[in-house]
Scaffold this motif. Structure first.
Motif, PDB file in Angstrom:
ATOM      1  N   TRP A 161      -3.725  -7.304  14.639  1.00 31.85           N
ATOM      2  CA  TRP A 161      -3.253  -6.900  13.306  1.00 31.85           C
ATOM      3  C   TRP A 161      -3.752  -7.844  12.223  1.00 31.85           C
ATOM      4  O   TRP A 161      -4.169  -7.406  11.153  1.00 31.85           O
ATOM      5  N   LEU A 162      -3.722  -9.142  12.476  1.00 33.87           N
ATOM      6  CA  LEU A 162      -4.171 -10.111  11.479  1.00 33.87           C
ATOM      7  C   LEU A 162      -5.641  -9.909  11.134  1.00 33.87           C
ATOM      8  O   LEU A 162      -6.040 -10.030   9.967  1.00 33.87           O
ATOM      9  N   GLN A 163      -6.451  -9.585  12.149  1.00 32.27           N
ATOM     10  CA  GLN A 163      -7.859  -9.306  11.874  1.00 32.27           C
ATOM     11  C   GLN A 163      -8.015  -8.026  11.053  1.00 32.27           C
ATOM     12  O   GLN A 163      -8.770  -7.989  10.086  1.00 32.27           O
ATOM     13  N   LEU A 164      -7.289  -6.992  11.423  1.00 33.06           N
ATOM     14  CA  LEU A 164      -7.371  -5.734  10.693  1.00 33.06           C
ATOM     15  C   LEU A 164      -6.909  -5.903   9.252  1.00 33.06           C
ATOM     16  O   LEU A 164      -7.524  -5.383   8.314  1.00 33.06           O
ATOM     17  N   ALA A 165      -5.817  -6.634   9.057  1.00 30.32           N
ATOM     18  CA  ALA A 165      -5.286  -6.855   7.708  1.00 30.32           C
ATOM     19  C   ALA A 165      -6.256  -7.664   6.864  1.00 30.32           C
ATOM     20  O   ALA A 165      -6.385  -7.447   5.656  1.00 30.32           O
ATOM     21  N   ALA A 166      -6.966  -8.604   7.485  1.00 29.66           N
ATOM     22  CA  ALA A 166      -7.901  -9.449   6.755  1.00 29.66           C
ATOM     23  C   ALA A 166      -9.058  -8.650   6.168  1.00 29.66           C
ATOM     24  O   ALA A 166      -9.567  -8.966   5.096  1.00 29.66           O
ATOM     25  N   TYR A 167      -9.477  -7.592   6.857  1.00 26.88           N
ATOM     26  CA  TYR A 167     -10.619  -6.804   6.404  1.00 26.88           C
ATOM     27  C   TYR A 167     -10.230  -5.467   5.784  1.00 26.88           C
ATOM     28  O   TYR A 167     -11.081  -4.704   5.372  1.00 26.88           O
ATOM     29  N   SER A 168      -8.940  -5.208   5.722  1.00 30.61           N
ATOM     30  CA  SER A 168      -8.490  -3.950   5.134  1.00 30.61           C
ATOM     31  C   SER A 168      -8.636  -3.990   3.628  1.00 30.61           C
ATOM     32  O   SER A 168      -8.447  -5.018   2.992  1.00 30.61           O
ATOM     33  N   THR A 169      -8.949  -2.844   3.032  1.00 32.52           N
ATOM     34  CA  THR A 169      -9.057  -2.775   1.573  1.00 32.52           C
ATOM     35  C   THR A 169      -7.718  -2.457   0.942  1.00 32.52           C
ATOM     36  O   THR A 169      -7.604  -2.403  -0.268  1.00 32.52           O
ATOM     37  N   LYS A 170      -6.691  -2.238   1.737  1.00 28.68           N
ATOM     38  CA  LYS A 170      -5.391  -1.913   1.180  1.00 28.68           C
ATOM     39  C   LYS A 170      -4.765  -3.146   0.535  1.00 28.68           C
ATOM     40  O   LYS A 170      -4.966  -4.258   0.996  1.00 28.68           O
ATOM     41  N   PRO A 171      -3.977  -2.964  -0.535  1.00 31.43           N
ATOM     42  CA  PRO A 171      -3.452  -4.099  -1.295  1.00 31.43           C
ATOM     43  C   PRO A 171      -2.269  -4.759  -0.619  1.00 31.43           C
ATOM     44  O   PRO A 171      -1.125  -4.585  -1.016  1.00 31.43           O
ATOM     45  N   LEU A 172      -2.538  -5.587   0.376  1.00 32.40           N
ATOM     46  CA  LEU A 172      -1.456  -6.221   1.119  1.00 32.40           C
ATOM     47  C   LEU A 172      -1.009  -7.538   0.498  1.00 32.40           C
ATOM     48  O   LEU A 172      -0.081  -8.157   0.975  1.00 32.40           O
ATOM     49  N   LYS A 173      -1.660  -7.970  -0.571  1.00 28.07           N
ATOM     50  CA  LYS A 173      -1.363  -9.289  -1.108  1.00 28.07           C
ATOM     51  C   LYS A 173      -0.685  -9.228  -2.483  1.00 28.07           C
ATOM     52  O   LYS A 173      -0.339 -10.253  -3.046  1.00 28.07           O
ATOM     53  N   GLN A 174      -0.515  -8.064  -3.043  1.00 25.99           N
ATOM     54  CA  GLN A 174       0.101  -7.972  -4.351  1.00 25.99           C
ATOM     55  C   GLN A 174       1.618  -7.973  -4.227  1.00 25.99           C
ATOM     56  O   GLN A 174       2.172  -7.582  -3.212  1.00 25.99           O
ATOM     57  N   PHE A 175       2.298  -8.401  -5.286  1.00 20.26           N
ATOM     58  CA  PHE A 175       3.746  -8.402  -5.268  1.00 20.26           C
ATOM     59  C   PHE A 175       4.284  -6.978  -5.317  1.00 20.26           C
ATOM     60  O   PHE A 175       3.641  -6.063  -5.821  1.00 20.26           O
ATOM     61  N   THR A 176       5.483  -6.800  -4.795  1.00 16.11           N
ATOM     62  CA  THR A 176       6.066  -5.474  -4.777  1.00 16.11           C
ATOM     63  C   THR A 176       6.403  -5.018  -6.186  1.00 16.11           C
ATOM     64  O   THR A 176       6.695  -5.807  -7.066  1.00 16.11           O
ATOM     65  N   VAL A 177       6.369  -3.713  -6.385  1.00 17.69           N
ATOM     66  CA  VAL A 177       6.742  -3.127  -7.669  1.00 17.69           C
ATOM     67  C   VAL A 177       8.105  -2.466  -7.512  1.00 17.69           C
ATOM     68  O   VAL A 177       8.600  -2.285  -6.402  1.00 17.69           O
ATOM     69  N   ASP A 178       8.718  -2.113  -8.651  1.00 16.32           N
ATOM     70  CA  ASP A 178      10.077  -1.555  -8.626  1.00 16.32           C
ATOM     71  C   ASP A 178      10.188  -0.332  -7.739  1.00 16.32           C
ATOM     72  O   ASP A 178      11.201  -0.120  -7.068  1.00 16.32           O
ATOM     73  N   GLU A 179       9.159   0.501  -7.733  1.00 19.25           N
ATOM     74  CA  GLU A 179       9.191   1.722  -6.934  1.00 19.25           C
ATOM     75  C   GLU A 179       9.294   1.423  -5.441  1.00 19.25           C
ATOM     76  O   GLU A 179       9.875   2.191  -4.674  1.00 19.25           O
ATOM     77  N   GLU A 180       8.748   0.308  -5.031  1.00 21.83           N
ATOM     78  CA  GLU A 180       8.745  -0.034  -3.612  1.00 21.83           C
ATOM     79  C   GLU A 180      10.065  -0.610  -3.125  1.00 21.83           C
ATOM     80  O   GLU A 180      10.417  -0.455  -1.955  1.00 21.83           O
ATOM     81  N   LYS A 181      10.779  -1.304  -3.979  1.00 18.78           N
ATOM     82  CA  LYS A 181      11.944  -2.064  -3.545  1.00 18.78           C
ATOM     83  C   LYS A 181      12.983  -1.237  -2.792  1.00 18.78           C
ATOM     84  O   LYS A 181      13.422  -1.637  -1.709  1.00 18.78           O
TER      85      LYS A 181
END
Length: 214
Positions: A161-181
């Protein structure tokens, strides 16, 4: 360059730098690697970014950190899988969507395992994450996902998973927004209750939100 791409660039630069050092300086398993300060200077990035990348590399089994002693190269057997995965993921003709789909498979399996075991459902990390969201503290997306994989207890799945997350283009590093909480809170509550169907539903809703927030 946005924050997500910058984080991925830093991670890949550190991995590349370590590989060069290992090859050029003939570093053997158990030998000491450059300090955070040295890597920070060579890559021209902040030490906090270096520290985060090194933590991921340690979870992958590439390196070992010894308290008060520094960072050392792990045994070859520990990172052989990582090398195979990296070579596969870095192929230019490999669809990034396949990477994302495979990552989701591991995340869903971690949710299933946690919901099925009372000891995992009662881990204090879920309440802590829930409270952080309740208090509007910054909660990083990949931190929640990483805790899922760690709690599931499958070290092999965590490494993949760590390898996949490292190369994924999905925004896994941004802070959560109100809609997500509220969705994330529903996911965390479902995990604590062992409600697998509710947890999967919240997870998929979260993934749909991420698709539209890029």
């Amino acid at each position: 360059m946005d924050k997500k791409q910058e984080n991925k660039k830093v991670f890949l630069e550190i991995v590349s730098q370590l590989r060069e050092l290992i090859k050029l300086e003939n570093i053997q398993p158990g030998d000491k690697l450059p300090s955070e300060r040295v890597l920070s200077e060579r890559l021209n990035v902040g030490r906090s970014s270096v520290r985060e990348a090194l933590r991921s590399l340690e979870l992958l089994g590439l390196i070992e950190t010894r308290h008060g002693g520094g960072t050392f190269l792990a045994s070859f057997q520990s990172h052989q899988l990582v090398e195979i995965l990296a070579s596969f993921i870095l192929q230019e003709n490999k669809s990034i969507e396949d990477v994302h789909t495979t990552r989701k498979m591991h995340e869903r399996e971690a949710i299933r395992v946690i919901c099925s075991k009372e000891t995992l459902r009662k881990l204090p990390v879920w309440e802590s994450l829930f409270n952080n969201l309740e208090e509007d503290e910054d909660t990083v997306r990949d931190h929640i996902l990483r805790e899922l994989l760690i709690a599931s207890g499958n070290r092999l799945a965590l490494k993949i998973w760590l390898q996949l997350a490292a190369y994924s283009t999905k925004p896994l590093k941004q802070f959560t927004v109100d809609e997500e909480k509220p969705v994330l809170q529903r996911l965390l509550q479902a995990l604590q209750m062992g409600d697998e169907r509710e947890a999967f539903d919240a997870y998929e809703q979260w993934m749909d939100i991420l698709k539209t927030s890029i």
